[in-house]
Design a protein around this motif. Structure first.
Motif, short mmCIF file in Angstrom:
data_model
loop_
_atom_site.label_atom_id
_atom_site.label_comp_id
_atom_site.label_asym_id
_atom_site.label_seq_id
_atom_site.Cartn_x
_atom_site.Cartn_y
_atom_site.Cartn_z
N ARG A 24 0.78 -1.32 0.02
CA ARG A 24 -0.09 0.04 0.00
C ARG A 24 0.72 1.27 -0.11
O ARG A 24 0.48 2.23 -0.77
CB ARG A 24 -0.96 0.03 1.20
N GLU A 25 2.03 1.24 0.81
CA GLU A 25 2.75 2.62 0.81
C GLU A 25 3.49 2.80 -0.24
O GLU A 25 3.38 3.88 -0.88
CB GLU A 25 3.86 2.42 2.03
N PHE A 26 3.90 1.71 -1.04
CA PHE A 26 4.54 1.92 -2.24
C PHE A 26 3.53 2.28 -3.32
O PHE A 26 3.80 3.12 -4.25
CB PHE A 26 5.16 0.56 -2.72
N VAL A 27 2.56 1.73 -3.50
CA VAL A 27 1.51 2.16 -4.53
C VAL A 27 1.01 3.55 -4.39
O VAL A 27 0.69 4.22 -5.21
CB VAL A 27 0.24 1.12 -4.49
N ASP A 28 0.78 3.87 -2.90
CA ASP A 28 0.21 5.18 -2.55
C ASP A 28 1.41 6.16 -2.95
O ASP A 28 1.19 7.35 -3.79
CB ASP A 28 0.02 5.37 -1.33
N GLU A 29 2.66 6.05 -2.98
CA GLU A 29 3.70 6.85 -3.10
C GLU A 29 3.96 6.92 -4.86
O GLU A 29 4.01 8.08 -5.29
CB GLU A 29 5.22 6.72 -2.56
N ALA A 30 3.78 5.77 -5.55
CA ALA A 30 3.72 5.89 -6.96
C ALA A 30 2.75 6.47 -7.45
O ALA A 30 2.79 7.21 -8.32
CB ALA A 30 3.83 4.26 -7.30
#
Length: 429
Positions: free
Chosen positions: A139-145
């Protein structure tokens, strides 16, 4: 294989290259095609997760969820450009692709043994993926991306908008405004490209970036060419007005702008056309550097070729003025123009002598004409002209050749007396 894998730290998963995985009862087919077949060469996978039963749930919208058949699995793959779901089935793997620019929200909820990742798109669809691992890092990666891509595309949109504004300004020949928009366009493009570089996803926007960069470069080249043309026109007008130093400066600026245009890689305006224009500027500039002395010499030649003293005096006045202009150029700095000061100073002295002598000659001639006028009972215009010539001779002599100042004094007095006499006789009649 863990249900949630950080590919950057664990290496390339086996499922990327093989459809079978090892289990308690031997090898089991999980997909129809290796997972590596589903992402592009320009993509870099970051996270991989899977489940065996729940598949991908369409939690919102009109889409249908995807559930793996038999021993097949459902995979979630997060790359640097999108989130992709691949669900195995006997009839062929089924896929869902969600580019980050289409994602508006991402959430993660956790239970006792599982976690669920929910992704909401711009079309208000919501996709849910559940697995036994912790999907929080995903989730953190997708949100940042998603944020990076949103900002990147915003910057690219801004760059394209600034290019359009620059084109409009160039068409209106508003070069200062055009420069402002070109700078803003380049800044926005660099910002957008820089943001997505952190994800290693520049390849996915290369075509758009290259297109925008080409437009920016074309605008920049056009602006330099237009600026060069304006400086060239300024130089030509200054030359016509004998403002030679201003003309030389403008030609130098024109050449600089043409060279800046050539330094920009762009298809328009054509390189050959710009190079020809720059060469023409250099030729005009070289001609300008000799123009002051050439013009002075032409004026002096015209004076020598004229027989009438009054007309010859006019030409010598012009020659004196032009030689003075040539002599005073580049005062206090390295000389650009043709002609050394010593030669010009000598030419000024020689012309001053010629001018004094010619004015005296013209004065004598006009005085003789005045005598004839008095006999014909006509006004004393010739006498007035004689006085003007002799006064001008004394004025030039006083300023430039003092040793030739004295002779015309008696002649000037005689011309003045003759003019008064003629005027009195005219009134008496």
């Amino acid at each position: 294989m863990e249900t949630v894998t950080d590919i950057r730290s664990s290496g390339r998963p086996e499922i990327f290259d093989r459809v079978n995985t090892d289990g308690l009862f031997g090898r089991t087919r999980r997909l129809q095609q290796p997972l590596g077949q589903y992402f592009r060469e320009t993509e870099t996978p970051r996270y991989l997760a899977y489940n065996s039963q729940s598949g991908v749930v369409a939690a919102q919208g009109n889409n249908e969820g995807l559930t793996p058949a038999g021993d097949y699995r459902a995979y979630l793959l997060a790359t640097n450009g999108r989130v992709m779901f691949v669900v195995g089935d006997d009839d062929g793997d089924r896929t869902i692709s969600l580019p980050y620019e289409d994602i508006v929200a991402v959430r993660c909820t956790s239970g006792l043994r599982t976690s669920t990742l929910e992704i909401v798109t711009v079309d208000e669809d919501c996709w849910a993926f559940e697995c036994k691992g912790d999907l929080t890092p995903v989730r953190e990666f997708v949100d940042e991306a998603t944020q990076v891509w949103t900002r990147t595309l915003t910057e690219l949109d801004r760059a394209e908008s600034q290019v359009e504004a620059a084109v409009t300004a160039l068409e209106a020949t508003d070069l200062e405004t055009a420069a402002t928009h070109i700078t803003a366009a380049q800044e926005a493009l660099d910002n957008g490209r820089g943001r997505v570089e952190a994800l290693g996803a520049t390849a996915s926007i290369d075509e758009r970036c290259q297109s925008t960069q080409a437009q920016i470069d074309t605008c920049q080249r056009r602006r330099h060419v237009n600026a060069a043309e304006q400086h060239r026109d300024t130089a030509r007008r200054a030359w016509e007005n004998r403002a030679y130093e201003r003309a030389a400066d403008a030609y130098a600026q024109a050449k600089t702008e043409y060279e800046r245009a050539l330094a920009v890689t762009a298809p328009e305006p054509p390189t050959e056309t710009i190079a020809d224009a720059r060469n023409a500027i250099e030729a005009e500039y070289a001609e300008l550097l000799s123009a002051p002395v050439d013009a002075a010499q032409v004026a002096a030649s015209a004076a020598r070729a004229t027989t009438d003293p009054a007309a010859r005096a006019t030409h010598w006045e012009d020659a004196l003025d032009r030689y003075r202009t040539a002599y005073e150029l580049d005062w206090g700095r390295d000389r650009r123009f043709d002609g050394d000061r010593a030669s010009l100073r000598q030419a000024l002295a020689d012309i001053a002598v010629e001018l004094v002598d010619t004015h005296r000659e013209a004065g004598r001639q006009k005085r003789r004409e005045g005598s004839e006028e008095s006999k014909r009972e006509t006004p004393g215009a010739a006498c007035g002209s004689a006085t003007a010539h002799l006064e001008r001779a004394r004025e030039v002599a006083t300023e430039l050749v003092p040793d030739r100042r004295e002779p015309p004094a008696d002649e000037l007095a005689a011309a003045s007396e003759q003019g008064v006499s003629v005027e009195s006789e005219s009134k008496g009649r």
